[in-house]
Design a protein around this motif. Sequence first.
Motif, PDB file in Angstrom:
ATOM      1  N   UNK A  85       0.825  -1.208   0.000  1.00 59.56           N
ATOM      2  CA  UNK A  85       0.000   0.000   0.000  1.00 59.56           C
ATOM      3  C   UNK A  85       0.859   1.257   0.000  1.00 59.56           C
ATOM      4  N   UNK A  86       2.016   1.190   0.653  1.00 59.40           N
ATOM      5  CA  UNK A  86       2.878   2.377   0.730  1.00 59.40           C
ATOM      6  C   UNK A  86       4.316   1.926   0.510  1.00 59.40           C
ATOM      7  N   UNK A  87       4.700   1.765  -0.755  1.00 62.90           N
ATOM      8  CA  UNK A  87       6.067   1.285  -1.027  1.00 62.90           C
ATOM      9  C   UNK A  87       7.095   2.265  -0.478  1.00 62.90           C
ATOM     10  N   UNK A 132       2.039   0.308  -7.720  1.00 64.67           N
ATOM     11  CA  UNK A 132       1.504  -0.170  -9.001  1.00 64.67           C
ATOM     12  C   UNK A 132       0.766   0.963  -9.715  1.00 64.67           C
ATOM     13  N   UNK A 133       0.025   1.761  -8.931  1.00 67.23           N
ATOM     14  CA  UNK A 133      -0.732   2.859  -9.535  1.00 67.23           C
ATOM     15  C   UNK A 133       0.186   3.911 -10.133  1.00 67.23           C
ATOM     16  N   UNK A 134       1.299   4.143  -9.463  1.00 66.91           N
ATOM     17  CA  UNK A 134       2.252   5.124  -9.999  1.00 66.91           C
ATOM     18  C   UNK A 134       2.784   4.639 -11.346  1.00 66.91           C
ATOM     19  N   UNK A 135       3.138   3.369 -11.396  1.00 64.46           N
ATOM     20  CA  UNK A 135       3.662   2.815 -12.654  1.00 64.46           C
ATOM     21  C   UNK A 135       2.588   2.838 -13.740  1.00 64.46           C
ATOM     22  N   UNK A 136       1.346   2.541 -13.341  1.00 62.58           N
ATOM     23  CA  UNK A 136       0.263   2.557 -14.332  1.00 62.58           C
ATOM     24  C   UNK A 136       0.043   3.971 -14.859  1.00 62.58           C
ATOM     25  N   UNK A 137       0.117   4.965 -13.973  1.00 61.60           N
ATOM     26  CA  UNK A 137      -0.028   6.358 -14.383  1.00 61.60           C
ATOM     27  C   UNK A 137       1.096   6.775 -15.323  1.00 61.60           C
ATOM     28  N   UNK A 138       2.305   6.365 -14.960  1.00 65.79           N
ATOM     29  CA  UNK A 138       3.448   6.694 -15.817  1.00 65.79           C
ATOM     30  C   UNK A 138       3.301   6.048 -17.196  1.00 65.79           C
ATOM     31  N   UNK A 181       7.646  -2.886 -18.520  1.00 64.34           N
ATOM     32  CA  UNK A 181       8.358  -3.975 -17.827  1.00 64.34           C
ATOM     33  C   UNK A 181       8.138  -3.887 -16.331  1.00 64.34           C
ATOM     34  N   UNK A 182       8.295  -2.665 -15.779  1.00 67.87           N
ATOM     35  CA  UNK A 182       8.121  -2.474 -14.338  1.00 67.87           C
ATOM     36  C   UNK A 182       6.723  -2.846 -13.886  1.00 67.87           C
ATOM     37  N   UNK A 183       5.746  -2.464 -14.690  1.00 66.12           N
ATOM     38  CA  UNK A 183       4.359  -2.761 -14.326  1.00 66.12           C
ATOM     39  C   UNK A 183       4.083  -4.262 -14.387  1.00 66.12           C
ATOM     40  N   UNK A 184       4.702  -4.904 -15.357  1.00 63.82           N
ATOM     41  CA  UNK A 184       4.519  -6.360 -15.459  1.00 63.82           C
ATOM     42  C   UNK A 184       5.104  -7.052 -14.233  1.00 63.82           C
ATOM     43  N   UNK A 185       6.288  -6.554 -13.807  1.00 61.07           N
ATOM     44  CA  UNK A 185       6.929  -7.157 -12.626  1.00 61.07           C
ATOM     45  C   UNK A 185       6.107  -6.848 -11.382  1.00 61.07           C
ATOM     46  N   UNK A 186       5.717  -5.570 -11.253  1.00 61.02           N
ATOM     47  CA  UNK A 186       5.006  -5.144 -10.047  1.00 61.02           C
ATOM     48  C   UNK A 186       3.656  -5.851  -9.914  1.00 61.02           C
TER      49      UNK A 186
ATOM     50  N   UNK B 468      -7.334   0.273  -7.945  1.00 60.94           N
ATOM     51  CA  UNK B 468      -6.185  -0.120  -8.768  1.00 60.94           C
ATOM     52  C   UNK B 468      -6.436   0.404 -10.169  1.00 60.94           C
ATOM     53  N   UNK B 469      -5.535   1.212 -10.662  1.00 65.68           N
ATOM     54  CA  UNK B 469      -5.715   1.747 -12.015  1.00 65.68           C
ATOM     55  C   UNK B 469      -5.904   0.624 -13.024  1.00 65.68           C
ATOM     56  N   UNK B 470      -5.148  -0.439 -12.812  1.00 64.73           N
ATOM     57  CA  UNK B 470      -5.212  -1.551 -13.771  1.00 64.73           C
ATOM     58  C   UNK B 470      -6.580  -2.218 -13.765  1.00 64.73           C
ATOM     59  N   UNK B 471      -7.297  -2.067 -12.651  1.00 65.79           N
ATOM     60  CA  UNK B 471      -8.613  -2.711 -12.562  1.00 65.79           C
ATOM     61  C   UNK B 471      -9.742  -1.826 -13.087  1.00 65.79           C
TER      62      UNK B 471
END
Lengths: 255, 627
Positions: A85-87, A132-138, A181-186, B468-471
């Motif tokens: 929740x808070x990396x 994950x949300x940060x990576x998705x936003x990026x 790549x980062x999002x896939x890993x995360x 979750x943005x992905x969701x």
Amino acid sequence: MRTLLLAALFTLLSSPASAQSLQRIFSSANEAYFRGDFASAAKDYEKIVQAGVRDADVYFNLATAYARAGEYGKAILFYERGLKAKPGDEAAEAGLAACRNLLGKREAEKQGEAVVQTRPPLSEALVRPFSENLLAGLLLLFDFAFFALLIALRLSERESLRIGLGIAAPLIGFLLILTVGGLLVKSEALKEGRAAIVINDEAAIREGPDPRAQARGKAQQGQSARIIKGEADYVRVRLSDGSEGWMKRSDVEAI
Amino acid sequence: MEAIRKWMLMTSALSVLVCFGEARAQISVEMTADRTRMTTDENVVLQIEVEASGGEEPDIELPSFDGFEIVQQQVSRPMQFSFSFGTSRGAQRVFRSTTRYVFVLRPFREGTFTIQPVRVAAGGKNYRSNSVTLVVGKGSNPLPQSDPTQQPRQSTDDAVQKKADYVDATDFDQQAFLRTVVDKAEAYVGEQVTATIYLYVRSRLTANPSIETEPNTDGFWIHDLIQPSTNLTARRQIVKGIPFTVYPLRRFAAFPLRGGALTIGSMTVSIEQGSLFDFFDRRFEPNLRRASVPVTIEVKELPEKNRPQGEVAVGHFAVSTKLDRDQVATGDAVKLTATVTGTGNLRTVSLADPKAPGVQVLRPEIRDLVESPNDLVSGTRVYEWLLVPQSPGRIEIGTIDLPTFDPEQKRYQTVRSEPLALTVVGRSIQAEEDKEAVVADDTPQEEAAGNAFGPIRTSSALSRDPARLLDTEWYFWALAVAPSIWLLVLAVSSIRRRLEASSAKSAPKRAVRNAQQRLSQAMARAARGDIKGYYGQVASALTTVLEARLAEPVGGYTLSELRTRLIQRGMQEALASQVVNELERCDFLRFGSTGNSPEQIKTHTGRLRELFAHLKEFTPAATEANP
């Protein structure tokens, strides 16, 4: 019965006064913690989590209460959830490391040796500080930027502008690939199953989803695992040491 | 005048010198020290100077330096010469020399020491220097190092030499031997005794000696002062006139654990002589095997008189305490750290748990830092307790006492820390909960180390699961927008290109169709009697067809240039001539009055249609430069 109670609690907490109720439970849990009654504190924090709260601070307090109560498996589970929740939460990282060390020491005293901490793969270590949300936003941002550059490159006729766009587009494209790549890993999209933690010590791993099935070995609390599939009261898990088998649903919990 | 005086002086000096040579040998011997009072920490520089003139070279016998370690020694002969006067038969040899010895000595212990005079024998006579008395006081380092440079006894019968306060055990051998030096012959239980085992060999070692048996140290707590290492440091020493190379093999602090006669056992080593290459040498010798002489120390129990209760630490110690904070919530843990520093066997120092009413004291974590500067075991032992206050209020944490025994002063002393105060806030823990906590806390020590965790957070937003943005449904649509627009742009561009290409390809056919439409319009004009309009339309239609086929304007050409251009673009000469003729005819008939009958118009129209058909089939060659 427990489900009914939980449903009642959820209904209660979903009411307009739920926020106040949750705050009261949170304060009560903190008081129990300060009294040294870590078990009661953990019970109260659990109530908040069961009400749907996924707050990093609650996870942290819950994990700390479990750790102080000596339940390191559960402590690790909630530290991991808090970090999800808070990396980058340093206190949670420190608590997690302390739990793993203490479990390792305990294991070493019992077995003569123990793996104190396994190092995550480089890719996971690199994306650990990002949510994950940060990576998705990026990803969304770089996606727009990259294709906007491509469109501009297509439509532009000025040579100087085309050179600039031709330099910028591959750079943004590289960032886009890194983010993907980062999002896939995360998001663990390429991994089978869900990340989980063994919460009970000496949890039996069986050949099949049945208490009569032959035991293959035992998992230690705090051990990392992946839940591959579930069946009734059992889940098929793959442990961090590579072993695979069926464990009781109550012995392992997804992060 | 001056020169004569100098010559006379030199002659006189030489005469005196010759007289010395003829006289008996004259010896001057003197021993001086740079100081006569010192502490055990300090060095003294002792200088012996022997001047001899005439006769023969003197024989110098140096005194022994009992009670001192030779840190450094140096021999120099700044002046030494001999010469003869007269013929060889009646020659008289004159000898003159100065020999200077410089010793840097370190006292081995306190006391008053007299360095005996140096003896010099020359010309059948004995000469003696003065003696030097040195007074050694107590230094900051009360335990001296072992003394490797004293002359070991040359005896096999009574190899152990017990002196006033140290033991020197040697089994002398001219090839090699082991020597054990212990700095105390008597010690109290727990007092440090420093033992050193030296290896004396005639030449330097070519390989490290092989330790066959280590000395038995039963009854002692051992702390190595020099680690058994591969790099042995050597020094030279002359023992009974034989030069030896001395290697300290072991040095350790031994703390007796019980009273009575305790023995440091024998150590056996095997010494390799020579090198592999010496195998081919006649002087090749087998390995030597040597054993040290066991040394027994009388260990006394600590005196009963005035002995305090509990365990007594032998040595010099101090205790200090601190809390990691002075305010704490009830039930929370606070860390009390007690630090014991001093000299002695720290590992046997034991502290009692602190006395603090209403506080649960958990088992302490103990850490040691042991050092041995100047071969004196010292350091720090740290105790860390977790204290869990059970009720609010001000809590006094009592002193931490450590009974000690000073073996030098032979007296007991109790060192203690300062008392501390802790303020506890919050509600009391009820008895039942306290009991529960004790049961729950029935875990190993490490599990009680609560300080590794927390502090917990006292406020929280209690936020729900963040979406979750992905969701989310829109995310992937949003992600697809940009590539979709790009694909759209690509598609539109592609369609536009195709359309343009297709348009360029169908232009000639369109032109022929237009021309035929114009021909029809021309016929309509002819039918209305507009003959000029008819030929004007026909000429315009023909020009349009040509321009469309050739994809270039043809209006600027004269008829002969047009014919040449048509042939250049690949048109058959007959067809080109026909086109030019038709255009010429149109121009001619547009302004003439002949050939305007309906039949003639019809025939002309039919011919033109045929011509347009030929032009439709015509494919022009690539564009070239205009003529």
